[in-house]
Design an enzyme around this catalytic site. Structure first.
Site, PDB file in Angstrom:
ATOM      1  N   GLU A  61      -2.602   0.096  -5.400  1.00 28.02           N
ATOM      2  CA  GLU A  61      -1.683   0.784  -4.777  1.00 28.02           C
ATOM      3  C   GLU A  61      -0.312   0.848  -5.402  1.00 28.02           C
ATOM      4  O   GLU A  61       0.204  -0.059  -5.826  1.00 28.02           O
ATOM      5  CB  GLU A  61      -1.581   0.220  -3.127  1.00 28.02           C
ATOM      6  CG  GLU A  61      -0.707   0.759  -2.500  1.00 28.02           C
ATOM      7  CD  GLU A  61      -0.598  -0.044  -1.194  1.00 28.02           C
ATOM      8  OE1 GLU A  61       0.632  -0.249  -0.739  1.00 28.02           O
ATOM      9  OE2 GLU A  61      -1.596  -0.698  -0.872  1.00 28.02           O
ATOM     10  N   GLN A 120       3.430  -7.000  -6.086  1.00 22.79           N
ATOM     11  CA  GLN A 120       3.951  -7.330  -4.395  1.00 22.79           C
ATOM     12  C   GLN A 120       2.707  -8.135  -3.819  1.00 22.79           C
ATOM     13  O   GLN A 120       2.888  -8.688  -2.834  1.00 22.79           O
ATOM     14  CB  GLN A 120       4.331  -6.352  -3.883  1.00 22.79           C
ATOM     15  CG  GLN A 120       4.966  -6.426  -2.295  1.00 22.79           C
ATOM     16  CD  GLN A 120       5.789  -4.971  -1.893  1.00 22.79           C
ATOM     17  OE1 GLN A 120       6.921  -5.074  -2.200  1.00 22.79           O
ATOM     18  NE2 GLN A 120       5.039  -4.692  -1.329  1.00 22.79           N
ATOM     19  N   GLU A 121       1.465  -7.582  -3.994  1.00 20.42           N
ATOM     20  CA  GLU A 121       0.433  -7.967  -3.029  1.00 20.42           C
ATOM     21  C   GLU A 121      -1.115  -8.224  -4.149  1.00 20.42           C
ATOM     22  O   GLU A 121      -1.580  -7.302  -4.894  1.00 20.42           O
ATOM     23  CB  GLU A 121      -0.038  -6.887  -1.993  1.00 20.42           C
ATOM     24  CG  GLU A 121       1.053  -6.897  -0.900  1.00 20.42           C
ATOM     25  CD  GLU A 121       0.511  -5.859   0.027  1.00 20.42           C
ATOM     26  OE1 GLU A 121      -0.615  -5.397  -0.075  1.00 20.42           O
ATOM     27  OE2 GLU A 121       1.617  -5.387   0.913  1.00 20.42           O
ATOM     28  N   ASP A 159       1.399   5.046  -1.272  1.00 21.04           N
ATOM     29  CA  ASP A 159       2.132   4.619  -0.655  1.00 21.04           C
ATOM     30  C   ASP A 159       3.492   5.083  -0.483  1.00 21.04           C
ATOM     31  O   ASP A 159       3.728   6.082   0.271  1.00 21.04           O
ATOM     32  CB  ASP A 159       2.112   3.170  -0.241  1.00 21.04           C
ATOM     33  CG  ASP A 159       3.135   2.698   0.684  1.00 21.04           C
ATOM     34  OD1 ASP A 159       3.282   3.350   1.560  1.00 21.04           O
ATOM     35  OD2 ASP A 159       3.215   1.513   0.672  1.00 21.04           O
ATOM     36  N   LYS A 203      -5.377  -2.999   5.659  1.00 22.82           N
ATOM     37  CA  LYS A 203      -4.974  -4.233   5.351  1.00 22.82           C
ATOM     38  C   LYS A 203      -3.865  -4.793   6.543  1.00 22.82           C
ATOM     39  O   LYS A 203      -2.950  -3.902   6.896  1.00 22.82           O
ATOM     40  CB  LYS A 203      -4.213  -3.949   3.766  1.00 22.82           C
ATOM     41  CG  LYS A 203      -2.927  -3.131   4.063  1.00 22.82           C
ATOM     42  CD  LYS A 203      -2.325  -3.296   2.440  1.00 22.82           C
ATOM     43  CE  LYS A 203      -0.728  -2.432   2.405  1.00 22.82           C
ATOM     44  NZ  LYS A 203      -0.245  -2.838   1.074  1.00 22.82           N
ATOM     45  N   HIS A 215       8.321  -9.147  -1.043  1.00 24.94           N
ATOM     46  CA  HIS A 215       7.886  -9.916  -0.089  1.00 24.94           C
ATOM     47  C   HIS A 215       8.083 -11.414  -0.321  1.00 24.94           C
ATOM     48  O   HIS A 215       7.562 -12.158   0.481  1.00 24.94           O
ATOM     49  CB  HIS A 215       6.578  -9.548   0.302  1.00 24.94           C
ATOM     50  CG  HIS A 215       6.174  -8.108   0.801  1.00 24.94           C
ATOM     51  ND1 HIS A 215       4.893  -7.676   0.956  1.00 24.94           N
ATOM     52  CD2 HIS A 215       7.267  -7.350   1.135  1.00 24.94           C
ATOM     53  CE1 HIS A 215       5.162  -6.493   1.361  1.00 24.94           C
ATOM     54  NE2 HIS A 215       6.239  -6.243   1.558  1.00 24.94           N
ATOM     55  N   SER A 273       9.424  -2.993   1.426  1.00 25.37           N
ATOM     56  CA  SER A 273       9.438  -2.229   0.434  1.00 25.37           C
ATOM     57  C   SER A 273       9.224  -0.810   1.115  1.00 25.37           C
ATOM     58  O   SER A 273       7.707  -0.566   1.402  1.00 25.37           O
ATOM     59  CB  SER A 273       8.025  -2.476  -0.506  1.00 25.37           C
ATOM     60  OG  SER A 273       7.834  -1.768  -1.425  1.00 25.37           O
ATOM     61  N   HIS A 320      -0.234  -2.615   7.953  1.00 25.60           N
ATOM     62  CA  HIS A 320       0.837  -2.949   8.494  1.00 25.60           C
ATOM     63  C   HIS A 320       2.087  -2.713   7.666  1.00 25.60           C
ATOM     64  O   HIS A 320       2.025  -2.060   6.676  1.00 25.60           O
ATOM     65  CB  HIS A 320       0.599  -4.221   8.617  1.00 25.60           C
ATOM     66  CG  HIS A 320       0.304  -5.167   7.513  1.00 25.60           C
ATOM     67  ND1 HIS A 320       0.594  -6.419   7.274  1.00 25.60           N
ATOM     68  CD2 HIS A 320       0.397  -4.933   6.098  1.00 25.60           C
ATOM     69  CE1 HIS A 320       0.508  -6.986   5.997  1.00 25.60           C
ATOM     70  NE2 HIS A 320       0.333  -5.859   5.266  1.00 25.60           N
ATOM     71  N   ARG A 321       3.064  -3.511   8.041  1.00 20.34           N
ATOM     72  CA  ARG A 321       4.238  -3.840   7.517  1.00 20.34           C
ATOM     73  C   ARG A 321       4.615  -5.176   7.380  1.00 20.34           C
ATOM     74  O   ARG A 321       4.168  -5.951   7.870  1.00 20.34           O
ATOM     75  CB  ARG A 321       5.628  -2.876   8.165  1.00 20.34           C
ATOM     76  CG  ARG A 321       5.296  -1.443   8.540  1.00 20.34           C
ATOM     77  CD  ARG A 321       5.093  -0.591   7.203  1.00 20.34           C
ATOM     78  NE  ARG A 321       5.881  -0.571   6.162  1.00 20.34           N
ATOM     79  CZ  ARG A 321       6.780   0.502   5.874  1.00 20.34           C
ATOM     80  NH1 ARG A 321       6.793   1.437   6.585  1.00 20.34           N
ATOM     81  NH2 ARG A 321       7.418   0.090   4.816  1.00 20.34           N
ATOM     82  N   SER A 322       5.603  -5.432   6.372  1.00 20.16           N
ATOM     83  CA  SER A 322       5.858  -6.811   5.989  1.00 20.16           C
ATOM     84  C   SER A 322       6.745  -7.421   7.218  1.00 20.16           C
ATOM     85  O   SER A 322       6.476  -8.541   7.543  1.00 20.16           O
ATOM     86  CB  SER A 322       6.854  -6.944   4.936  1.00 20.16           C
ATOM     87  OG  SER A 322       7.918  -6.146   4.950  1.00 20.16           O
ATOM     88  N   LYS A 377       0.658   4.515   7.226  1.00 18.19           N
ATOM     89  CA  LYS A 377       1.492   3.508   8.131  1.00 18.19           C
ATOM     90  C   LYS A 377       2.291   4.688   9.184  1.00 18.19           C
ATOM     91  O   LYS A 377       2.809   5.641   8.874  1.00 18.19           O
ATOM     92  CB  LYS A 377       2.789   3.007   7.200  1.00 18.19           C
ATOM     93  CG  LYS A 377       2.215   2.162   6.295  1.00 18.19           C
ATOM     94  CD  LYS A 377       3.427   1.641   5.169  1.00 18.19           C
ATOM     95  CE  LYS A 377       2.901   0.567   4.161  1.00 18.19           C
ATOM     96  NZ  LYS A 377       3.915   0.204   3.359  1.00 18.19           N
ATOM     97  N   GLU A 419       3.855 -11.966   4.350  1.00 16.97           N
ATOM     98  CA  GLU A 419       2.711 -11.657   4.694  1.00 16.97           C
ATOM     99  C   GLU A 419       1.632 -12.600   4.908  1.00 16.97           C
ATOM    100  O   GLU A 419       0.451 -12.332   5.211  1.00 16.97           O
ATOM    101  CB  GLU A 419       2.062 -10.117   4.229  1.00 16.97           C
ATOM    102  CG  GLU A 419       3.089  -9.178   4.113  1.00 16.97           C
ATOM    103  CD  GLU A 419       2.865  -7.834   3.592  1.00 16.97           C
ATOM    104  OE1 GLU A 419       1.538  -7.747   2.794  1.00 16.97           O
ATOM    105  OE2 GLU A 419       3.557  -6.913   3.741  1.00 16.97           O
ATOM    106  N   ASP A 429      -1.254  -4.306  -4.709  1.00 15.71           N
ATOM    107  CA  ASP A 429      -0.138  -3.516  -4.483  1.00 15.71           C
ATOM    108  C   ASP A 429       0.991  -3.784  -5.241  1.00 15.71           C
ATOM    109  O   ASP A 429       1.738  -4.608  -4.948  1.00 15.71           O
ATOM    110  CB  ASP A 429       0.227  -3.309  -2.969  1.00 15.71           C
ATOM    111  CG  ASP A 429       1.285  -2.633  -2.746  1.00 15.71           C
ATOM    112  OD1 ASP A 429       1.953  -1.643  -3.502  1.00 15.71           O
ATOM    113  OD2 ASP A 429       1.834  -2.615  -1.735  1.00 15.71           O
TER     114      ASP A 429
END
Length: 433
Positions: free
Chosen positions: A288, A166-167, A315, A391, A158, A45, A368-370, A340, A208, A245
């Site tokens: 987010e 997404q999260e 983000d 995170k 994800h 993403s 982090h990243r996925s 990031k 993740e 998120d």
């Protein structure tokens, strides 16, 4: 400790990330014999204006996702340009990399090549000075352990067939130490597995490490999360809060926010009302990308209406870029920023953006990243910034827990000097319990 440490060699290679896609690994060698090594992550993403990772586009290799061009750029042009440079001058190293690339988006050499070198140089510099990376980046006052945000339910890009959001993250802000916050998160994660199993849905995990339940609505995921917190023996909002998120750009099409699970098509104002109802009903502390990355006026509105009660995190809106953050500050968009490294592409640009945000009263959430690796640099970055939030996915999967385990090491290393951010990380909010 020497006042100079010169680069004698830089070597890159193509390796795989946690999704099985190629990425860049870089090793920097110094004249004093020390080395620094890093592996670059990759996002699924991604914001429209992120620095560009260079892919080969050769369909015969890794479905076009190979990074041999980026690797070659490191091994040849970049290595030649930086050989003999003092690695202790991180800003000078990064400025040379930016100038060498010559594009605003780092698209010629590749942000993956540039970040790999920038971060490996920082690691080599820390090693040469016998410092931990967080000490080299942040100095002697780096001592705040961040509140971890555990992504325990995955959706959006994800996780296929998961929620639109997404999260869904658990935030153990009421723990006394990072070690205890880690335990709170792991126990709640396992409790959630049981809750989802009782609901008759999948407990498979996404990119993740979070579960990917096939639920009838997005709200059902919030209910499951709240039940899991309570089942683990914790108090929602007091011991463990919730963060989201939505990554709303992923479900914004043709001028409307389209939530498949809820069968809704919403305007910006309706989308804000949707999130307001969640803030009223659940112990949310972080939201987010609740709107699309093109919806600047919407971000200003949601910040005005909800920013005193919940962290509005930019983000995709800011992509760790000072230019976009400056616009956000001027227009009143968000009160927090996601940090990031690979969105902007160098260590010093990342630090500059975070410092600019904190000077403006924004909170910072290191991320982090996925598509991740075993590299733990973001754990050190969070402590270097004393920003109080990180995170890195669920408390599961090796590439995720590597960052959390590194924070345990740092907490032990700091000893009595370590301070866990806890609720103070959200002190700009009127937290409800």
């Amino acid at each position: 400790m020497s006042s100079r440490a010169l680069i004698t060699g830089i070597v890159a290679d193509e390796v795989l990330d946690s999704r099985g896609n190629p990425t860049v690994k870089v090793r920097v060698v110094l004249d004093d014999g020390t080395t620094g090594e890093t592996i670059v992550p990759s996002g699924a993403s991604t914001g429209e204006f992120e620095a560009v990772e260079l892919r080969d586009g050769d369909a015969a290799r890794y479905c076009g996702k190979g990074v041999l061009k980026a690797v070659s750029n490191v091994n040849n042009e970049i290595a030649l340009a930086l050989r003999g440079q003092d690695v202790l001058d991180q800003r000078q190293i990064d400025q040379r990399l930016i100038a060498l690339d010559g594009t605003e988006s780092k698209s010629r050499l590749g942000a993956n090549a540039i970040l790999g070198v920038s971060l490996a140089c920082a690691r080599a510099a820390a090693q040469s000075q016998r410092l931990a990376l967080f000490q080299f980046l942040g100095g002697a006052d780096s001592h705040v352990l961040p509140v971890p945000m555990f992504n325990v339910l995955n959706g959006g890009k994800h996780a296929a067939d998961g929620p639109d959001v997404q999260e869904f993250k658990i935030v153990p802000l009421g723990a006394p130490t990072f070690r205890e916050a880690y335990r709170y998160g792991a126990e709640t994660y396992h409790a959630l597995r049981g809750v989802l199993a009782e609901m008759g849905t999948s407990t498979n995990v996404g990119d993740e490490g979070g579960f990917v339940p096939q639920l009838k609505s997005n709200l059902a995921a919030m209910d499951a999360l709240t039940r899991a917190i309570e089942r683990a023996g914790y108090r929602p909002g007091e011991d463990i809060a919730i963060g989201l998120d939505p990554a709303a750009s992923s479900f914004f099409t043709d001028g409307a926010y389209r939530l498949t699970r809820d069968r809704l098509s919403l305007s910006t104002q309706d989308m804000i009302g949707y999130w307001k109802s969640w803030v009223n009903a659940y112990p949310l502390v972080s939201l987010e990308d609740p709107l699309a990355d093109s919806d600047w006026s919407g971000f200003a509105t949601i910040t005005r209406e909800l920013g005193a009660r919940v962290q509005i995190v930019g983000d995709d809106l800011f992509v760790t870029n000072r230019k976009f953050l400056k616009r956000g500050i001027e227009e009143g968009c968000c009160n927090s920023i996601l940090i990031k490294l690979n969105q902007i592409g160098t260590v010093t640009e990342t630090l500059d953006t975070a410092h600019m945000a904190m000077a403006a009263g924004y909170t910072c959430l290191v991320s982090h990243r996925s598509g991740e690796t075993s590299d733990t640099s973001i754990a050190d970055l969070a402590v270097a910034l004393n920003c109080g939030q990180i995170k890195s996915g669920a408390p599961a999967r090796g590439e995720r827990v590597a960052k959390y385990n590194r924070l345990l090491e740092i907490e032990n290393m700091l000893g009595a000097a370590a301070v866990f951010a806890g609720r103070h990380a959200f002190s700009n909010l009127r937290l409800s319990t």
